[in-house]
Enzyme design. Structure first.
Site: not given
Length: 500
Positions: A82, A85, A236, A477
């Site tokens: 995603d 990571d 999430y 990120e």
């Protein structure tokens, strides 16, 4: 003593010349939308998991996650990581897929053929994986990888030795949010891929129908299941409820199948599932604004007035975006960027810019239609101009004079929060870099050795400041769901660069 005008004119001209020099040196390409489109699509190749194909263009990446699913004797290879990571989170991946597909549905005809092909490949990379997650009826795989152990390591996906835990929801336990979004992703993708692969498109639509039935029959949030909660939260979690994903999934099934049953569903459940909740965001966890814009097409183009409430909610959302409207409105930075507190702020800019363009397109197909915000009314051209300002800010027309898309323009973030980008590639460092061995690279002040071309970072703060700092993941990120809607946005502006 110099005349007053001269005293102010000389410093002004000096500042102007410095500004012109600054943009000519550092930001000469910040409005080349076609280049940005190409790179925004390329980014997804850097996020791939599984066996990489021979035509992989992001050459510093290699095969990873090849054992995913072995814990349950299933093949769960493929899909996307995603963000920075090495986890495959189903909820944001499905939303990413829906937005890539919607980009093609609305703006694919504007894309150069090669970029349309690349986008369809990016969609299929995800749908192939999503089909695996729902291969067994009454079950959905919502995540692969233990985020706690993963986040405690800084290692390449190619070297992963962390737990590849498989998080599953079986009926009668609920997963209306992830299953609803997965149904939306498969249905939307069935439209995008229909002309290029009709048989595969039908498989997607058939599966979407079954997955939606699971979502609707066993209602509830997936993160409320105690056996998986510690793995999916706080990363999430479903923070905003599952009801919007049910309507969202039904709306996409209506668009893909034209089925009257789905029309009835979104009409009859509008009130009970909260379609009129006017929330000023659109993203992986909250679909209300996107839902209302999507369904508005039926009203503006098909005269389905039974869905007028969705159109009213869509226009209320548009009014929230207008600083001059009498409605309470969304926050903007001094430099003009849409801003919401929390991390990865540019996800709001890209999704909202997308909705502005889509709603403008729908308005154009209903002659004379405008958005009435009480004290002011605006048309499609105004909405496109608002979207363009967000795009131009991201690409370099901002107080920092930098692009927030990696590898685009001459000044962009060099130290993004991304494991694979910040660590030497396996070609430059063939020996494994184990869990804690990557800490040296994480803490380094050096630029990342591998350029994740096309990645859009989280972006600047509410005061427009951006520190190029790998540690500050909220700003540095990238995520797939920042990029996905931007593909459609850039397709429009690459074909219409002179939009004002």
């Amino acid at each position: 003593m110099k005349p007053l005008a001269s005293r102010f004119l000389v410093p002004f001209l000096l500042q102007l010349s410095v500004l012109i020099l600054h943009f000519s040196v550092t930001d000469s390409s910040y409005l080349i939308y076609g280049e940005a489109l190409t790179k925004s699509i390329l980014f997804f190749e850097g996020q791939r998991s599984g066996f990489l194909p021979n035509d992989q263009r992001m050459k510093w990446r290699w095969n990873s996650g090849l054992g995913d699913g072995s814990a349950i004797n299933a093949d769960l290879t493929g899909g996307y990581y995603d963000a920075g990571d090495n986890i495959k989170f189903g909820f944001p991946m499905a939303f990413t897929t829906t937005m890539l597909a919607w980009s093609v549905i609305e703006f694919g005809e504007l894309m150069p053929p090669v970029e349309l092909r690349n986008t369809l490949v990016a969609i299929r990379w995800s749908t192939d994986y999503l089909l695996k997650t729902v291969a067994q009826p009454g079950r959905i795989v919502v995540q692969v990888g233990d985020p706690v152990t993963d986040h405690n390591c800084w290692e390449r996906a190619e070297d992963m030795d962390t737990d590849r835990t498989v998080y599953i929801v079986d009926a009668p336990n609920p997963a209306s949010d992830v299953a609803g979004e997965t149904a939306a992703a498969l249905a939307a993708s069935s439209i995008a891929l229909r002309s290029s692969d009709p048989a595969y498109s039908q498989t997607l639509l058939t599966t979407a129908t079954r997955v939606f039935e699971f979502a609707d029959t066993y209602r509830g949030a997936y993160s409320d299941n105690t056996n998986i909660r510690s793995g999916v939260c706080p990363f999430y979690c479903d923070f905003d409820g599952y009801q919007d994903e049910l309507l969202w999934g039904a709306a996409w099934l209506r668009r893909a199948s034209e089925g009257a049953n789905y029309l009835d569903y979104i009409q009859n459940n509008a009130k009970t599932l909260g379609a009129d909740e006017n929330i000023n965001e659109f993203g992986w966890d909250n679909k209300h604004a996107g839902l209302n814009v999507l369904v508005s097409k039926e009203v503006l183009e098909g005269n389905v007035y039974a869905l007028e409430s969705y159109k009213a909610s869509a226009e209320s959302f548009m009014c929230i975006l207008l600083p001059d409207s009498s409605s309470p409105h969304i926050q903007y930075t001094p430099g003009g960027l849409i801003f919401r507190p929390g991390g990865s702020n540019l996800q709001h800019s890209t999704t909202i810019a997308f909705l502005l363009l889509v709603y403008a397109k729908y308005l154009d197909r209903s002659p004379g239609s405008v958005v009435n915000c009480g004290n002011i009314s605006v048309g499609s051209a105004y909405l496109r101009g608002m979207a363009k300002r967000q795009v131009d800010y991201i690409l370099g027309e901002n107080p920092n004079g930098m692009s927030y898309m990696v590898g685009y323009s001459n000044r962009y973030p060099q130290r993004i929060h991304h494991r694979g980008s910040s660590l030497p590639s396996i070609w430059d460092h063939p020996q494994p870099i184990r869990c804690k061995d990557g800490t040296f690279y994480f803490n380094s002040s050096n630029p990342n050795p591998n350029v994740l071309v096309g990645a859009i970072v989280g972006g600047p703060g509410e005061d427009d400041t951006y520190d190029d700092d790998r540690v500050d993941f909220r700003k540095s990120e990238p995520t797939t769901y920042i990029n996905a809607p931007f593909v459609g946005v850039l397709a429009f502006f690459a074909a219409n660069p002179n939009t004002s």
